[in-house]
Design an enzyme around this catalytic site. Sequence first.
Site, PDB file in Angstrom:
ATOM      1  N   ARG A   1     -40.619 -63.624 -60.383  1.00 42.05           N
ATOM      2  CA  ARG A   1     -39.835 -64.736 -61.486  1.00 42.05           C
ATOM      3  C   ARG A   1     -40.023 -64.404 -62.690  1.00 42.05           C
ATOM      4  O   ARG A   1     -38.955 -64.684 -63.772  1.00 42.05           O
ATOM      5  CB  ARG A   1     -40.702 -66.224 -61.214  1.00 42.05           C
ATOM      6  CG  ARG A   1     -40.679 -66.667 -60.005  1.00 42.05           C
ATOM      7  CD  ARG A   1     -41.410 -68.105 -59.878  1.00 42.05           C
ATOM      8  NE  ARG A   1     -41.041 -68.970 -60.934  1.00 42.05           N
ATOM      9  CZ  ARG A   1     -40.144 -69.748 -60.884  1.00 42.05           C
ATOM     10  NH1 ARG A   1     -39.462 -70.050 -59.529  1.00 42.05           N
ATOM     11  NH2 ARG A   1     -39.759 -70.791 -61.650  1.00 42.05           N
TER      12      ARG A   1
ATOM     13  N   SER B   1     -34.743 -83.687 -67.398  1.00 40.74           N
ATOM     14  CA  SER B   1     -36.246 -82.904 -67.401  1.00 40.74           C
ATOM     15  C   SER B   1     -37.015 -83.113 -68.730  1.00 40.74           C
ATOM     16  O   SER B   1     -37.249 -82.074 -69.318  1.00 40.74           O
ATOM     17  CB  SER B   1     -36.093 -81.604 -67.065  1.00 40.74           C
ATOM     18  OG  SER B   1     -35.571 -81.521 -65.834  1.00 40.74           O
TER      19      SER B   1
ATOM     20  N   HIS C   1     -37.278 -64.439 -65.909  1.00 42.40           N
ATOM     21  CA  HIS C   1     -37.456 -64.993 -67.340  1.00 42.40           C
ATOM     22  C   HIS C   1     -36.980 -64.105 -68.384  1.00 42.40           C
ATOM     23  O   HIS C   1     -36.469 -64.186 -69.627  1.00 42.40           O
ATOM     24  CB  HIS C   1     -38.995 -65.281 -67.578  1.00 42.40           C
ATOM     25  CG  HIS C   1     -39.400 -66.619 -66.742  1.00 42.40           C
ATOM     26  ND1 HIS C   1     -38.453 -67.721 -66.577  1.00 42.40           N
ATOM     27  CD2 HIS C   1     -40.495 -66.759 -65.955  1.00 42.40           C
ATOM     28  CE1 HIS C   1     -38.967 -68.747 -65.952  1.00 42.40           C
ATOM     29  NE2 HIS C   1     -40.120 -68.185 -65.466  1.00 42.40           N
TER      30      HIS C   1
ATOM     31  N   ASP D   1     -31.526 -73.155 -67.124  1.00 45.32           N
ATOM     32  CA  ASP D   1     -32.446 -73.231 -65.979  1.00 45.32           C
ATOM     33  C   ASP D   1     -32.035 -72.193 -65.158  1.00 45.32           C
ATOM     34  O   ASP D   1     -30.873 -71.856 -65.024  1.00 45.32           O
ATOM     35  CB  ASP D   1     -32.378 -74.616 -65.597  1.00 45.32           C
ATOM     36  CG  ASP D   1     -33.512 -75.144 -64.417  1.00 45.32           C
ATOM     37  OD1 ASP D   1     -34.318 -74.226 -64.224  1.00 45.32           O
ATOM     38  OD2 ASP D   1     -33.379 -76.068 -63.858  1.00 45.32           O
TER      39      ASP D   1
ATOM     40  N   ASN E   1     -43.982 -77.596 -67.987  1.00 41.72           N
ATOM     41  CA  ASN E   1     -43.995 -76.255 -67.546  1.00 41.72           C
ATOM     42  C   ASN E   1     -45.289 -75.659 -67.496  1.00 41.72           C
ATOM     43  O   ASN E   1     -45.799 -74.487 -67.000  1.00 41.72           O
ATOM     44  CB  ASN E   1     -43.055 -75.134 -68.219  1.00 41.72           C
ATOM     45  CG  ASN E   1     -41.826 -75.570 -67.890  1.00 41.72           C
ATOM     46  OD1 ASN E   1     -40.899 -75.334 -68.682  1.00 41.72           O
ATOM     47  ND2 ASN E   1     -41.535 -75.936 -66.644  1.00 41.72           N
TER      48      ASN E   1
ATOM     49  N   GLU F   1     -22.175 -85.340 -74.972  1.00 38.47           N
ATOM     50  CA  GLU F   1     -21.427 -85.002 -73.854  1.00 38.47           C
ATOM     51  C   GLU F   1     -22.096 -83.971 -72.992  1.00 38.47           C
ATOM     52  O   GLU F   1     -23.134 -83.227 -73.873  1.00 38.47           O
ATOM     53  CB  GLU F   1     -20.057 -84.303 -74.352  1.00 38.47           C
ATOM     54  CG  GLU F   1     -19.138 -85.288 -75.197  1.00 38.47           C
ATOM     55  CD  GLU F   1     -18.613 -86.381 -74.358  1.00 38.47           C
ATOM     56  OE1 GLU F   1     -18.325 -86.325 -72.987  1.00 38.47           O
ATOM     57  OE2 GLU F   1     -18.359 -87.624 -74.983  1.00 38.47           O
TER      58      GLU F   1
ATOM     59  N   TRP G   1     -32.715 -66.746 -59.877  1.00 38.78           N
ATOM     60  CA  TRP G   1     -31.982 -65.692 -60.110  1.00 38.78           C
ATOM     61  C   TRP G   1     -33.119 -64.604 -59.729  1.00 38.78           C
ATOM     62  O   TRP G   1     -32.282 -63.368 -58.891  1.00 38.78           O
ATOM     63  CB  TRP G   1     -31.600 -65.556 -61.562  1.00 38.78           C
ATOM     64  CG  TRP G   1     -30.980 -64.398 -62.305  1.00 38.78           C
ATOM     65  CD1 TRP G   1     -29.463 -64.305 -62.188  1.00 38.78           C
ATOM     66  CD2 TRP G   1     -31.404 -63.225 -62.541  1.00 38.78           C
ATOM     67  NE1 TRP G   1     -29.113 -63.005 -62.594  1.00 38.78           N
ATOM     68  CE2 TRP G   1     -30.277 -62.465 -62.736  1.00 38.78           C
ATOM     69  CE3 TRP G   1     -32.595 -62.508 -62.471  1.00 38.78           C
ATOM     70  CZ2 TRP G   1     -30.335 -60.928 -63.392  1.00 38.78           C
ATOM     71  CZ3 TRP G   1     -32.708 -61.164 -63.120  1.00 38.78           C
ATOM     72  CH2 TRP G   1     -31.571 -60.357 -63.347  1.00 38.78           C
TER      73      TRP G   1
ATOM     74  N   SER H   1     -41.059 -76.591 -71.417  1.00 37.83           N
ATOM     75  CA  SER H   1     -41.374 -77.897 -71.222  1.00 37.83           C
ATOM     76  C   SER H   1     -42.830 -78.062 -71.115  1.00 37.83           C
ATOM     77  O   SER H   1     -43.660 -77.346 -71.006  1.00 37.83           O
ATOM     78  CB  SER H   1     -40.868 -78.886 -70.068  1.00 37.83           C
ATOM     79  OG  SER H   1     -41.183 -78.430 -68.934  1.00 37.83           O
TER      80      SER H   1
ATOM     81  N   ARG I   1     -26.456 -78.061 -68.923  1.00 40.73           N
ATOM     82  CA  ARG I   1     -27.696 -77.540 -68.107  1.00 40.73           C
ATOM     83  C   ARG I   1     -26.987 -76.286 -67.135  1.00 40.73           C
ATOM     84  O   ARG I   1     -26.058 -76.952 -66.152  1.00 40.73           O
ATOM     85  CB  ARG I   1     -28.247 -78.712 -67.321  1.00 40.73           C
ATOM     86  CG  ARG I   1     -29.509 -78.122 -66.579  1.00 40.73           C
ATOM     87  CD  ARG I   1     -30.441 -79.342 -66.069  1.00 40.73           C
ATOM     88  NE  ARG I   1     -31.604 -78.718 -65.592  1.00 40.73           N
ATOM     89  CZ  ARG I   1     -32.754 -79.120 -65.401  1.00 40.73           C
ATOM     90  NH1 ARG I   1     -32.816 -80.553 -65.908  1.00 40.73           N
ATOM     91  NH2 ARG I   1     -33.853 -78.701 -64.968  1.00 40.73           N
TER      92      ARG I   1
END
Length: 251
Positions: free
Chosen positions: A37, A201, A41, A24, A72, A212, A29, A69, A193
């Site tokens: 964007r 999500s 990616h 994510d 998305n 974990e 960024w 997802s 994440r």
Amino acid sequence: MNEYCIKYGLNEERLPQHVAIIMDGNGRWAKKRLWNRLVGHRAGADAVDAVTTLCREIGVKYLTLYAFSTENWNRPESEVSGLMELFKEFLISKRNVLVEKNVRLNIIGEKDKFSPELLKLMNETIEATKQGETKMVLTLALSYGSRQEITQAVRKIAQKAASHEIDPGKIDEKMISESLYTFDMPDPDLVIRTSGEYRISNYLLWQIAYSEFYFTDTLWPDFKKEEFIKALQDYAGRERRFGKTGDQLKK
Ligand code: IPE
Ligand code: IPE
Ligand code: MG
């Protein structure tokens, strides 16, 4: 002893077998740099190499990356189509190196949502990487949503019950696990994440029952080998109790 584990200061005996990552922060960024964007990616796709290589070197057998997802699809059309182009490029440009390095590609998610062209590329890369020895499995979660995955599993099992192929009384956890897209892999030991978000999500809800977690503020395109090693070292220090007491585990 694995030479890379020694080099990176990792205890080979305390490595996860399966690492799942929620990649994510690509959008933020790019935004920080006043870029589109999609540039984020692209940088995100480039960041996949470092983690894949590290897993293969040290002997992490399964790496599962959340790339797109089911939710998305609701993003602006231009971003969705840009991402689809990026997936195509990824499948074409990485095919040879995956084959060469004995990395088998696997894809989980609603495959029927993709264009025939993308589907064909997926199948070709999957087939090409199936041949020969498998050192590790790289799974991309594409148009993946855990609720969708569980729903299709329930549908499959219900159909078998309705046709008397199975007895509803015999439905157990194993049968459910085997009806998920992840039927042929162990549950993730470690979930990472990036980007400072503390949520799941809709990722691998059934499979992460005892995983974990490692959260970092680093945005995905900046997630490099050093930080991955840090996450693995952190994981090595965890005590996984699976419901038992610490004392029981020491025995
Ligand atoms: C993750 O980065 C990649 C995808 C979800 C496709 P984002 O695009 O979610 O980046 P942010 O969260 O907007 O920064
Ligand atoms: C999760 O990221 C999905 C992927 C990384 C592919 P999102 O950016 O879509 O998640 P939310 O919407 O912020 O929870
Ligand atoms: Mg995001």
